[in-house]
Design a protein around this motif. Sequence first.
Motif, PDB file in Angstrom:
ATOM      1  N   ALA A  77     -15.265  65.891  51.649  1.00 51.36           N
ATOM      2  CA  ALA A  77     -16.234  66.447  50.705  1.00 51.36           C
ATOM      3  C   ALA A  77     -16.939  67.667  51.308  1.00 51.36           C
ATOM      4  CB  ALA A  77     -17.251  65.385  50.307  1.00 51.36           C
ATOM      5  N   GLU A  78     -17.257  67.613  52.596  1.00 53.08           N
ATOM      6  CA  GLU A  78     -17.890  68.750  53.263  1.00 53.08           C
ATOM      7  C   GLU A  78     -16.967  69.965  53.278  1.00 53.08           C
ATOM      8  OE1 GLU A  78     -18.908  67.173  57.091  1.00 53.08           O
ATOM      9  OE2 GLU A  78     -20.684  66.136  56.332  1.00 53.08           O
ATOM     10  N   GLU A  79     -15.688  69.736  53.517  1.00 54.30           N
ATOM     11  CA  GLU A  79     -14.716  70.835  53.525  1.00 54.30           C
ATOM     12  C   GLU A  79     -14.581  71.457  52.133  1.00 54.30           C
ATOM     13  OE1 GLU A  79     -13.045  72.380  56.024  1.00 54.30           O
ATOM     14  OE2 GLU A  79     -14.348  71.176  57.308  1.00 54.30           O
ATOM     15  N   ILE A  80     -14.557  70.626  51.114  1.00 56.76           N
ATOM     16  CA  ILE A  80     -14.458  71.133  49.745  1.00 56.76           C
ATOM     17  C   ILE A  80     -15.697  71.957  49.416  1.00 56.76           C
ATOM     18  CG2 ILE A  80     -14.329  70.492  47.312  1.00 56.76           C
ATOM     19  CD1 ILE A  80     -12.778  67.956  48.239  1.00 56.76           C
ATOM     20  N   GLN A  81     -16.864  71.486  49.852  1.00 55.28           N
ATOM     21  CA  GLN A  81     -18.102  72.219  49.601  1.00 55.28           C
ATOM     22  C   GLN A  81     -18.050  73.602  50.251  1.00 55.28           C
ATOM     23  OE1 GLN A  81     -20.661  71.184  47.600  1.00 55.28           O
ATOM     24  NE2 GLN A  81     -21.432  73.260  47.887  1.00 55.28           N
ATOM     25  N   LYS A  82     -17.531  73.675  51.469  1.00 60.20           N
ATOM     26  CA  LYS A  82     -17.388  74.970  52.154  1.00 60.20           C
ATOM     27  C   LYS A  82     -16.431  75.886  51.389  1.00 60.20           C
ATOM     28  CE  LYS A  82     -18.287  73.263  56.799  1.00 60.20           C
ATOM     29  NZ  LYS A  82     -17.700  72.990  58.116  1.00 60.20           N
ATOM     30  N   LYS A  83     -15.342  75.302  50.871  1.00 56.49           N
ATOM     31  CA  LYS A  83     -14.387  76.091  50.096  1.00 56.49           C
ATOM     32  C   LYS A  83     -15.028  76.633  48.829  1.00 56.49           C
ATOM     33  CE  LYS A  83     -10.179  73.749  51.608  1.00 56.49           C
ATOM     34  NZ  LYS A  83      -9.053  72.903  51.178  1.00 56.49           N
ATOM     35  N   ILE A  84     -15.864  75.822  48.186  1.00 60.31           N
ATOM     36  CA  ILE A  84     -16.548  76.264  46.961  1.00 60.31           C
ATOM     37  C   ILE A  84     -17.451  77.452  47.262  1.00 60.31           C
ATOM     38  CG2 ILE A  84     -18.317  75.616  45.254  1.00 60.31           C
ATOM     39  CD1 ILE A  84     -17.078  72.792  45.275  1.00 60.31           C
ATOM     40  N   GLU A  85     -18.166  77.392  48.360  1.00 65.49           N
ATOM     41  CA  GLU A  85     -19.086  78.467  48.722  1.00 65.49           C
ATOM     42  C   GLU A  85     -18.359  79.792  48.948  1.00 65.49           C
ATOM     43  OE1 GLU A  85     -21.186  76.966  52.114  1.00 65.49           O
ATOM     44  OE2 GLU A  85     -22.214  75.427  50.935  1.00 65.49           O
ATOM     45  N   ASN A  86     -17.128  79.729  49.433  1.00 66.21           N
ATOM     46  CA  ASN A  86     -16.383  80.941  49.753  1.00 66.21           C
ATOM     47  C   ASN A  86     -15.342  81.319  48.700  1.00 66.21           C
ATOM     48  OD1 ASN A  86     -17.755  81.208  52.241  1.00 66.21           O
ATOM     49  ND2 ASN A  86     -16.366  79.723  53.174  1.00 66.21           N
ATOM     50  N   ALA A  87     -15.175  80.485  47.693  1.00 62.68           N
ATOM     51  CA  ALA A  87     -14.110  80.705  46.701  1.00 62.68           C
ATOM     52  C   ALA A  87     -14.548  81.710  45.638  1.00 62.68           C
ATOM     53  CB  ALA A  87     -13.749  79.387  46.035  1.00 62.68           C
ATOM     54  N   PRO A  88     -13.572  82.438  45.104  1.00 63.70           N
ATOM     55  CA  PRO A  88     -13.883  83.302  43.963  1.00 63.70           C
ATOM     56  C   PRO A  88     -14.228  82.433  42.746  1.00 63.70           C
ATOM     57  CG  PRO A  88     -11.529  83.368  44.469  1.00 63.70           C
ATOM     58  CD  PRO A  88     -12.186  82.541  45.522  1.00 63.70           C
ATOM     59  N   PHE A  89     -14.940  83.034  41.816  1.00 63.25           N
ATOM     60  CA  PHE A  89     -15.435  82.311  40.648  1.00 63.25           C
ATOM     61  C   PHE A  89     -14.325  81.582  39.891  1.00 63.25           C
ATOM     62  CE2 PHE A  89     -16.696  82.108  36.175  1.00 63.25           C
ATOM     63  CZ  PHE A  89     -17.860  81.362  36.301  1.00 63.25           C
ATOM     64  N   GLU A  90     -13.151  82.195  39.774  1.00 63.76           N
ATOM     65  CA  GLU A  90     -12.051  81.599  39.003  1.00 63.76           C
ATOM     66  C   GLU A  90     -11.576  80.269  39.574  1.00 63.76           C
ATOM     67  OE1 GLU A  90     -10.991  84.841  40.732  1.00 63.76           O
ATOM     68  OE2 GLU A  90     -12.584  85.543  39.428  1.00 63.76           O
ATOM     69  N   LYS A  91     -11.693  80.092  40.874  1.00 67.79           N
ATOM     70  CA  LYS A  91     -11.169  78.882  41.514  1.00 67.79           C
ATOM     71  C   LYS A  91     -12.232  77.809  41.713  1.00 67.79           C
ATOM     72  CE  LYS A  91      -7.415  81.226  43.787  1.00 67.79           C
ATOM     73  NZ  LYS A  91      -6.639  81.377  44.994  1.00 67.79           N
ATOM     74  N   ARG A  92     -13.475  78.133  41.441  1.00 67.83           N
ATOM     75  CA  ARG A  92     -14.553  77.167  41.693  1.00 67.83           C
ATOM     76  C   ARG A  92     -14.479  75.944  40.785  1.00 67.83           C
ATOM     77  NH1 ARG A  92     -19.988  80.522  43.281  1.00 67.83           N
ATOM     78  NH2 ARG A  92     -19.053  81.451  45.141  1.00 67.83           N
ATOM     79  N   GLY A  93     -14.054  76.112  39.550  1.00 66.93           N
ATOM     80  CA  GLY A  93     -13.994  74.982  38.621  1.00 66.93           C
ATOM     81  C   GLY A  93     -13.113  73.855  39.134  1.00 66.93           C
ATOM     82  N   ALA A  94     -11.929  74.196  39.609  1.00 61.24           N
ATOM     83  CA  ALA A  94     -11.004  73.177  40.129  1.00 61.24           C
ATOM     84  C   ALA A  94     -11.568  72.531  41.390  1.00 61.24           C
ATOM     85  CB  ALA A  94      -9.648  73.801  40.414  1.00 61.24           C
ATOM     86  N   LEU A  95     -12.165  73.348  42.246  1.00 65.85           N
ATOM     87  CA  LEU A  95     -12.741  72.805  43.481  1.00 65.85           C
ATOM     88  C   LEU A  95     -13.940  71.900  43.180  1.00 65.85           C
ATOM     89  CD1 LEU A  95     -12.542  75.932  45.804  1.00 65.85           C
ATOM     90  CD2 LEU A  95     -11.273  73.807  46.065  1.00 65.85           C
ATOM     91  N   GLU A  96     -14.752  72.293  42.196  1.00 67.41           N
ATOM     92  CA  GLU A  96     -15.894  71.454  41.834  1.00 67.41           C
ATOM     93  C   GLU A  96     -15.438  70.120  41.255  1.00 67.41           C
ATOM     94  OE1 GLU A  96     -18.122  74.092  39.350  1.00 67.41           O
ATOM     95  OE2 GLU A  96     -19.125  75.029  41.059  1.00 67.41           O
TER      96      GLU A  96
END
Length: 67
Positions: free
Chosen positions: A17-36
């Motif tokens: 979950a911590e790794e996914i949160q880090k990815k969300i912070e650095n991800a472009p807007f288009e990819k945030r929905g899937a990561l969230e």
Amino acid sequence: MSIRLIAQDLYRLIKEAEEIQKKIENAPFEKRGALEEQLRRTSAEVKRMRDMLEGQKDQPVHTKFYR
């Protein structure tokens, strides 16, 4: 499932979950929905494992039945 195995799974899920949160912070807007969505599912699994661990800790080691 033993307390040790539950705790190990819980630790793994928290790190995931911590790794996914880090990815969300650095991800472009288009990819945030899937990561969230992935974070939501992982967080739900963390909660389930925490509840399972708490339930295991509440059970007595030796249960005796008296009549």
